[in-house]
Design an enzyme around this catalytic site. Structure first.
Site, PDB file in Angstrom:
ATOM      1  N   CYS A   1       0.819  -1.206   0.000  1.00 44.55           N
ATOM      2  CA  CYS A   1       0.000   0.000   0.000  1.00 44.55           C
ATOM      3  C   CYS A   1       0.856   1.261   0.000  1.00 44.55           C
ATOM      4  O   CYS A   1       1.957   1.269   0.548  1.00 44.55           O
ATOM      5  CB  CYS A   1      -0.876   0.039   1.239  1.00 44.55           C
ATOM      6  SG  CYS A   1      -1.894  -1.415   1.431  1.00 44.55           S
TER       7      CYS A   1
ATOM      8  N   TRP B   1      -2.831  -2.703  -1.653  1.00 41.02           N
ATOM      9  CA  TRP B   1      -2.369  -4.055  -2.014  1.00 41.02           C
ATOM     10  C   TRP B   1      -3.055  -4.984  -1.025  1.00 41.02           C
ATOM     11  O   TRP B   1      -2.739  -4.986   0.166  1.00 41.02           O
ATOM     12  CB  TRP B   1      -0.845  -4.126  -1.898  1.00 41.02           C
ATOM     13  CG  TRP B   1      -0.250  -5.389  -2.409  1.00 41.02           C
ATOM     14  CD1 TRP B   1       0.089  -5.680  -3.702  1.00 41.02           C
ATOM     15  CD2 TRP B   1       0.117  -6.545  -1.646  1.00 41.02           C
ATOM     16  NE1 TRP B   1       0.626  -6.940  -3.787  1.00 41.02           N
ATOM     17  CE2 TRP B   1       0.663  -7.498  -2.538  1.00 41.02           C
ATOM     18  CE3 TRP B   1       0.044  -6.888  -0.294  1.00 41.02           C
ATOM     19  CZ2 TRP B   1       1.118  -8.751  -2.122  1.00 41.02           C
ATOM     20  CZ3 TRP B   1       0.501  -8.133   0.118  1.00 41.02           C
ATOM     21  CH2 TRP B   1       1.029  -9.035  -0.795  1.00 41.02           C
TER      22      TRP B   1
ATOM     23  N   GLU C   1       8.377 -14.099 -11.709  1.00 42.25           N
ATOM     24  CA  GLU C   1       7.790 -12.826 -11.272  1.00 42.25           C
ATOM     25  C   GLU C   1       7.139 -12.052 -12.413  1.00 42.25           C
ATOM     26  O   GLU C   1       6.053 -11.527 -12.263  1.00 42.25           O
ATOM     27  CB  GLU C   1       8.894 -11.899 -10.736  1.00 42.25           C
ATOM     28  CG  GLU C   1       9.278 -12.081  -9.314  1.00 42.25           C
ATOM     29  CD  GLU C   1      10.231 -10.981  -8.865  1.00 42.25           C
ATOM     30  OE1 GLU C   1      11.316 -10.861  -9.456  1.00 42.25           O
ATOM     31  OE2 GLU C   1       9.883 -10.252  -7.929  1.00 42.25           O
TER      32      GLU C   1
ATOM     33  N   ASN D   1      -1.738   1.771   5.838  1.00 48.71           N
ATOM     34  CA  ASN D   1      -0.780   0.812   5.276  1.00 48.71           C
ATOM     35  C   ASN D   1      -0.327  -0.083   6.418  1.00 48.71           C
ATOM     36  O   ASN D   1       0.064   0.418   7.464  1.00 48.71           O
ATOM     37  CB  ASN D   1       0.400   1.618   4.691  1.00 48.71           C
ATOM     38  CG  ASN D   1       1.471   0.753   4.096  1.00 48.71           C
ATOM     39  OD1 ASN D   1       1.310  -0.461   4.005  1.00 48.71           O
ATOM     40  ND2 ASN D   1       2.560   1.372   3.687  1.00 48.71           N
ATOM     41  N   GLY D   2      -0.387  -1.408   6.229  1.00 47.63           N
ATOM     42  CA  GLY D   2       0.029  -2.322   7.301  1.00 47.63           C
ATOM     43  C   GLY D   2      -1.058  -3.335   7.590  1.00 47.63           C
ATOM     44  O   GLY D   2      -1.957  -3.551   6.758  1.00 47.63           O
TER      45      GLY D   2
ATOM     46  N   GLU E   1      17.981 -16.862  -8.745  1.00 46.81           N
ATOM     47  CA  GLU E   1      17.589 -15.504  -9.120  1.00 46.81           C
ATOM     48  C   GLU E   1      16.997 -15.473 -10.542  1.00 46.81           C
ATOM     49  O   GLU E   1      15.998 -14.795 -10.799  1.00 46.81           O
ATOM     50  CB  GLU E   1      18.794 -14.560  -8.996  1.00 46.81           C
ATOM     51  CG  GLU E   1      18.608 -13.154  -9.517  1.00 46.81           C
ATOM     52  CD  GLU E   1      17.469 -12.362  -8.866  1.00 46.81           C
ATOM     53  OE1 GLU E   1      16.866 -12.863  -7.895  1.00 46.81           O
ATOM     54  OE2 GLU E   1      17.163 -11.275  -9.363  1.00 46.81           O
TER      55      GLU E   1
HETATM   56  C1  AGP Z   1      12.726  -9.069  -6.434  1.00 47.30           C
HETATM   57  O1  AGP Z   1      12.614  -9.126  -7.813  1.00 47.30           O
HETATM   58  C2  AGP Z   1      11.502  -9.210  -5.697  1.00 47.30           C
HETATM   59  N1  AGP Z   1      10.491  -8.320  -6.132  1.00 47.30           N
HETATM   60  C3  AGP Z   1      11.573  -9.481  -4.216  1.00 47.30           C
HETATM   61  O2  AGP Z   1      11.974 -10.800  -4.109  1.00 47.30           O
HETATM   62  C4  AGP Z   1      12.481  -8.590  -3.338  1.00 47.30           C
HETATM   63  O3  AGP Z   1      13.819  -8.808  -3.648  1.00 47.30           O
HETATM   64  C5  AGP Z   1      12.195  -8.909  -1.856  1.00 47.30           C
HETATM   65  O4  AGP Z   1      10.865  -8.632  -1.574  1.00 47.30           O
HETATM   66  C6  AGP Z   1      13.109  -8.176  -0.910  1.00 47.30           C
HETATM   67  O5  AGP Z   1      12.939  -6.803  -1.003  1.00 47.30           O
HETATM   68  P1  AGP Z   1      13.967  -5.788  -0.388  1.00 47.30           P
HETATM   69  O6  AGP Z   1      15.273  -5.985  -1.092  1.00 47.30           O
HETATM   70  O7  AGP Z   1      13.369  -4.455  -0.617  1.00 47.30           O
HETATM   71  O8  AGP Z   1      14.099  -6.130   1.070  1.00 47.30           O
END
Ligand code: AGP
Length: 580
Positions: free
Chosen positions: A2, A70, A460, A96-97, A453
């Site tokens: 959000c 979201w 994704e 948000n939360g 990765e």
């Molecule tokens: C990456 O492509 C993703 N959208 C997701 O896995 C992301 O890396 C993860 O949520 C961690 O986010 P951050 O690096 O902001 O902590």
């Protein structure tokens, strides 16, 4: 996740709020809404779907709040979109939360005659504020936060009140300071168009914002001092620069990012007997590369922990452990909780963070910024490579080899540029494979985290099912998936395990599997066992992860583009995951 925006000033709030929400779109959302005070009446415009849809109506007034949602509680719908009104239409809230005790609160409020208009946890906040209001909005918020359990950043306005009042406990919130106008947002990207002067609201703080005044209080109502910070990135950095998607732009920014990240310096002591890396998603895969590097180069044992698991498993943390959090956003709820836990247990915490002054950056004992610049695409690309470079630097630093390694790292920028020139040939490979429904990714040693990765990037943004395995694990199960319909991306650079990975590729070919090999330029032998080859430049063995990153990102990107997916805002995903 959000997003929140708030405005108070002399200008029309409508366009400011909508533009602010557009800047927050990259965080991922399913519905959006704004509320504006017009002659002591609260007007609301909220819709399922894109922020764009809010433009069909124009609200009038100079005080307002906005939200991108979201979904966590209650499906995405107009009804569940924020903002939420109280029963008398006097108060309106965006949140948000997650309010963990919302069911209990809902039950209590229902018994008191409140009818709910949504299925969300958030709506309880506005009804509580309404009940707790006795002539002072800040006081009503103070009372309300005492009843809430969970994480939140919320903002409330009242129909006849010239103030925004917001509270924070666990979700990001930042105030933007203007001249005769002030702003509030969950993320500085929504503010940069208007101001560079910001105040980061901390947990357990309430902020009261008039057009010419900001006051901050703790949850007991005591006034607090605050620091004004100046943010140094601009809107231009957050534009697409002619690229079709932010993701592609960010992939092509990586040579510059590598150059920037190389400049990082550490002040860390080198006395730790063990390192624990906590992170989520892509950041955790960077952390896994970090483990291989630190153990190999500095000979310090490293444990990798998925932050969401670490926080609940009663982990063994020793006082002489170093806990490293890796995070692009610096707001990931699980990573933040893991760090708080490590601090409670007396360990030293260290952050590798991209977003300056983000919550995790402020929580850790020591931080380095990974210098990727603002990353807008939900799929992390340039932040990943910046995390890798930072981890190389850290490994060499811990091994007292920084000077020689900097020279080696500096030679990598032209090599990354060379890897990017593979773009067109990778697009052709994507054209051959984009209709497949399943992919396997394999790699050994330093290439294994890259396989993870690569598979994550593909799933994704293209919604194709992809699994990643250490190449040696294939015959322990996943080889059953190999068929003509399931192509394998085999990461097989000329490193110390080259022959071993090659054997695994042979096993796939023997079962009629299609193989896209990522191999070192000049490797002729790989031709016999590959259907397609992406030849990457030759580098010293330990640096292959930096080079391999590029074709994996480009392959995922082109496959998703050919499938006409919403690449920068993939379905169901959020850029910063501020709820657990
Ligand atoms: C990456 O492509 C993703 N959208 C997701 O896995 C992301 O890396 C993860 O949520 C961690 O986010 P951050 O690096 O902001 O902590």
């Amino acid at each position: 996740m959000c997003g929140i925006i708030g405005y108070i000033g002399d200008k029309e709030a409508n366009d400011i709020l909508i533009k602010g929400l557009e800047q927050l779109e990259y965080r991922g959302y399913d519905s959006a809404g704004i509320a504006i005070i017009d002659n002591n009446q609260i007007r609301i415009n909220k819709v399922l779907g894109r922020v764009q849809n809010l433009k069909q109506r124009k609200l009038i007034g100079n005080i307002g709040i906005g939200h991108t949602r979201w979904a966590t509680h209650g499906k995405p719908s107009d009804r569940n979109a924020h903002p939420f009104l109280d029963q008398r239409n006097n108060f309106v809230v965006v949140h948000n939360g997650i309010i963990e005790n919302y069911l209990e609160l809902k039950e209590k409020l229902r018994k008191e005659g409140i009818t709910f208009t949504s299925d969300t946890d958030s709506e309880v906040i506005v009804h509580l504020i309404s009940q707790n209001y006795h002539g002072n909005l800040k006081e009503a918020v103070l009372k309300t936060v005492k009843e809430l359990i969970g994480s939140y950043a919320f903002c409330v306005i009242k129909n006849d009140w010239q103030e925004l009042v917001a509270a924070r406990n666990g979700s990001p919130l930042v105030v933007g300071l203007g001249k005769d106008e002030n702003f509030l947002a969950s993320d500085v990207s929504a503010l940069v168009e208007h101001t560079r002067d910001v105040i980061y609201v901390n947990d357990f703080e309430i902020v009261k914002i008039k057009k010419d005044q900001v006051k901050i209080y703790d949850f007991e109502g005591n006034k607090k001092d605050y620091n004004i910070r100046t943010i140094d990135w601009d809107l231009e950095q957050a534009q697409k620069d002619g690229y079709k998607h932010f993701m592609l732009k960010e992939i092509f920014e990586q040579p510059k990012v590598v150059e920037e990240s190389i400049k990082i310096k550490f002040g860390l002591k080198k006395e730790y007997s063990r390192i624990i890396i906590v992170a989520c998603g892509t950041a955790s895969y960077a952390g896994l590369v970090g483990k291989y590097l630190i153990e190999r180069i500095a000979r310090i044992p490293v444990i990798n922990e998925t932050a969401s698991e670490f926080r609940y498993k009663d982990p063994i943390i020793n006082k002489n452990d170093l806990i490293i959090a890796i995070s692009q956003s610096g707001e990931t709820a699980d990573t933040l909780a893991a760090i708080k836990l490590a601090k409670e247990k007396g360990a030293k915490t260290f952050g590798l963070i991209n977003v300056i002054d983000s919550t995790i950056a402020r929580e850790v004992d020591d931080v380095v910024y990974t210098r990727a610049g603002p990353e807008i695409g939900v799929a992390s690309t340039k932040a990943f490579i910046s995390q890798l470079v930072t981890l190389y630097k850290l490994a060499f630093y811990l091994a007292n080899k920084d000077t020689e390694s900097d020279d080696q790292l500096k030679r990598l920028k032209p090599i990354i540029i060379e890897a990017l020139s593979l773009n067109e040939s990778i697009k052709k490979i994507a054209e051959q494979y984009y209709t497949h429904s399943n992919f396997l990714y394999i790699g050994r040693n330093l290439s294994f985290p890259l396989a993870l990765e690569g598979a994550l990037k593909l799933k994704e943004i293209s919604y194709i099912h992809a699994e990643a395995y250490p190449a040696g694990e294939l015959k322990h199960g996943p080889i059953a998936l190999v068929s003509e319909e399931t192509p394998t991306v085999a990461i097989c650079p000329q490193d110390q395990v080259y022959d071993k990975t090659r054997n695994n590729i042979e096993e796939i070919k023997a079962r009629l599997g299609k193989v896209i090999s990522i191999a070192t330029i000049g490797d002729e032998r790989i031709k016999e066992i590959s259907d397609n080859i992406i030849y990457i430049p030759k580098v010293e063995e330990i640096f292959y992860p930096l080079v391999i990153t590029i074709p994996l990102q480009l392959l995922a990107y082109h496959i998703a583009d050919l499938r006409e997916c919403d690449i920068d805002k993939p379905r169901n995903l959020a850029k910063s995951v501020t709820v657990e």
